[in-house]
Scaffold this motif. Structure first.
Motif, mmCIF file in Angstrom:
data_model
loop_
_atom_site.group_PDB
_atom_site.id
_atom_site.type_symbol
_atom_site.label_atom_id
_atom_site.label_comp_id
_atom_site.label_asym_id
_atom_site.label_seq_id
_atom_site.Cartn_x
_atom_site.Cartn_y
_atom_site.Cartn_z
ATOM 1 N N ALA A 215 4.595 7.370 21.727
ATOM 2 C CA ALA A 215 6.037 7.413 21.081
ATOM 3 C C ALA A 215 7.022 7.162 21.866
ATOM 4 O O ALA A 215 8.059 6.059 21.524
ATOM 5 C CB ALA A 215 5.847 8.388 20.861
ATOM 6 N N HIS A 216 6.380 7.061 23.074
ATOM 7 C CA HIS A 216 7.406 6.692 24.224
ATOM 8 C C HIS A 216 7.321 4.893 24.589
ATOM 9 O O HIS A 216 8.871 4.776 24.005
ATOM 10 C CB HIS A 216 7.159 6.942 25.905
ATOM 11 N N TRP A 217 6.343 4.357 24.337
ATOM 12 C CA TRP A 217 6.496 2.928 24.041
ATOM 13 C C TRP A 217 7.906 2.354 23.342
ATOM 14 O O TRP A 217 7.904 1.645 22.707
ATOM 15 C CB TRP A 217 5.230 2.625 24.074
ATOM 16 N N MET A 218 7.175 3.216 21.549
ATOM 17 C CA MET A 218 7.938 2.789 20.767
ATOM 18 C C MET A 218 9.051 3.149 20.888
ATOM 19 O O MET A 218 10.211 3.115 19.236
ATOM 20 C CB MET A 218 7.012 3.223 19.065
ATOM 21 N N ALA A 219 9.762 3.931 21.304
ATOM 22 C CA ALA A 219 11.251 4.509 21.368
ATOM 23 C C ALA A 219 12.166 2.958 20.731
ATOM 24 O O ALA A 219 13.345 3.531 20.635
ATOM 25 C CB ALA A 219 11.660 5.037 22.839
ATOM 26 N N ASP A 220 11.792 2.196 21.088
ATOM 27 C CA ASP A 220 13.141 0.823 20.839
ATOM 28 C C ASP A 220 13.121 0.365 19.358
ATOM 29 O O ASP A 220 13.479 0.079 18.987
ATOM 30 C CB ASP A 220 13.313 -0.194 22.052
ATOM 31 N N THR A 221 11.455 1.211 18.648
ATOM 32 C CA THR A 221 10.869 0.556 17.483
ATOM 33 C C THR A 221 12.722 0.466 16.309
ATOM 34 O O THR A 221 12.862 2.178 15.825
ATOM 35 C CB THR A 221 9.754 1.101 16.917
ATOM 36 N N ARG A 222 12.519 -0.759 15.492
ATOM 37 C CA ARG A 222 13.601 -0.266 14.288
ATOM 38 C C ARG A 222 12.596 0.305 13.271
ATOM 39 O O ARG A 222 13.598 0.563 12.066
ATOM 40 C CB ARG A 222 14.815 -1.419 14.449
#
Ligand code: BG6
Length: 369
Positions: A215-222
């Motif tokens: 989830a941290h790696w994906m924090a900028d996912t739109r």
């Protein structure tokens, strides 16, 4: 009151095993399902020819999971309807219809009005509710309480798994009354249900840290997509709803089989897609279809996070990440597969610095129509 947890939601996810165990308690007797609250209602269950489930939000997804179990076990056709849609059409219901409402709070106005409407039309009503003495159970002919304990975070988690457990108990109870399952077959499913709390605990113990990291790696996912088949389909919808509710990320759930009829056009390089993979032991065909779905979207650049049972090696060469769930019977899998999705939504909201318990624009219980 958070008992050392950073949020109510994290506490409540950690209570998912207990919510199920408490909902099963007192309703299982020697491998048979006997729900004391439904004593005296055998005639009702024998007389109905269909069930309509009404609910909103997460509760409606629990209803969609329940449909598979009620139809398979009790052989009664089930429709699942959003309460606010049900009431504003002209549904074909009458005394042979059992309307099952599902509501954590028991106060959701859309659901309450739909229950009243169903009664006016002569249907029988049963409420699945988490709040003792709430309005919806009081307005219903019968009630099966979920015993998830108070749920404070706006996004429903432990109530959702408890709702599925209650629906499964209801399905097995009705299957016994209607004679659609042997005592042995019921006992097998009961064993499976009773094993769920330990299996969820295992997911919480072994996968939480990895999911938080993901989830941290994906924090900028739109945008995140969720795919599932069979009972995995409503779980895909639930995974997407949680992400919208608390992470404010565009998310959609699809039936994996529907992909080629439209949604595959959304897949572009880097698009994260969660895929709920059914067990190959139950249906090699269904499993292979989902694995080829993964291959198709990978070929178009999707970043695939698979939720698959322990030991399912077919997903390893195809998925980017594999989150593992313990082995279980096919209808039990949704109770396990949803746990990583609850953890993921929470992890992502936390990574974005959001208030996971009190998301913007939402209320725990919507008491206006
Ligand atoms: C919504 C909540 O407003 O109501 C959801 O934000 C919930 O989390 C839905 O699933 C239904 O609520 P209830 O109390 O009827 O289960």
């Amino acid at each position: 009151e958070k008992g050392g947890w950073p949020s109510f939601m994290s506490k409540e996810v950690s209570e998912e095993p207990e919510a199920i165990a408490n909902t099963l308690r007192g309703r299982i007797n020697n491998g048979a399902v006997e729900i004391p609250e439904l004593d005296g209602l055998d005639g009702l269950f024998e007389g109905i020819s269909r069930i309509v489930v009404i609910a909103c939000g997460t509760a409606a997804y629990a209803g969609q999971v329940g449909k598979y179990a009620i139809e398979q076990w009790a052989r009664i056709p089930v429709d699942v309807e959003l309460a606010h849609e049900f009431r504003y059409r002209d549904p074909v219901i009458g005394p042979d219809t059992l309307v099952v409402s599902i509501s954590q709070s028991g106060e959701t106005m859309d659901t309450l009005m739909a229950v009243k409407f169903a009664r006016e039309r002569g249907a029988r009503t049963l409420s699945i509710c988490n709040t003792q003495g709430a309005t919806i159970p009081r307005e219903s002919d019968a009630v099966v309480y979920t015993h998830a304990g108070p749920e404070v975070a706006v996004a429903s988690t432990k109530a959702f798994v408890a709702q599925i457990a209650a629906l499964y108990l209801l399905a097995l109870h009705v299957a016994r009354v209607r004679g659609t399952m042997s005592a042995e077959a019921i006992a097998e499913q009961v064993d499976e249900l009773e094993a769920v709390p330990t299996k969820i605990q295992r997911i919480l113990d072994t996968e939480s840290a990895r999911i938080t990291e993901l989830a941290h790696w994906m924090a900028d996912t739109r945008s995140v997509l969720f795919l599932g088949r069979h009972v995995g389909f409503p779980i895909a919808l639930e995974g997407a709803l949680k992400l919208k509710e608390i992470s404010y990320i565009h998310a959609e759930g699809f039936a994996a089989g529907e992909l080629k009829h439209g949604p595959i056009a959304l897949i572009e390089p880097g698009q994260p897609v969660f895929v709920i993979v059914p067990s190959p032991r139950a249906s090699a065909l269904l499993h292979s279809k989902v694995v080829s779905t993964i291959e198709e979207i990978r070929a178009r650049g999707a970043r695939v996070i698979a939720i698959a049972e322990e030991g399912d090696a077919a997903v390893l060469p195809t998925a980017d990440e594999v989150l593992r769930i313990p082995l279980a019977a096919p209808l039990i899998e949704p109770l396990l597969a949803v746990v990583p999705l609850h953890l993921f939504a929470m992890g992502l909201a936390t990574a974005k610095g959001l208030d996971v318990d009190q998301p913007r624009n939402l209320a725990k219980s919507v008491t206006v129509e």
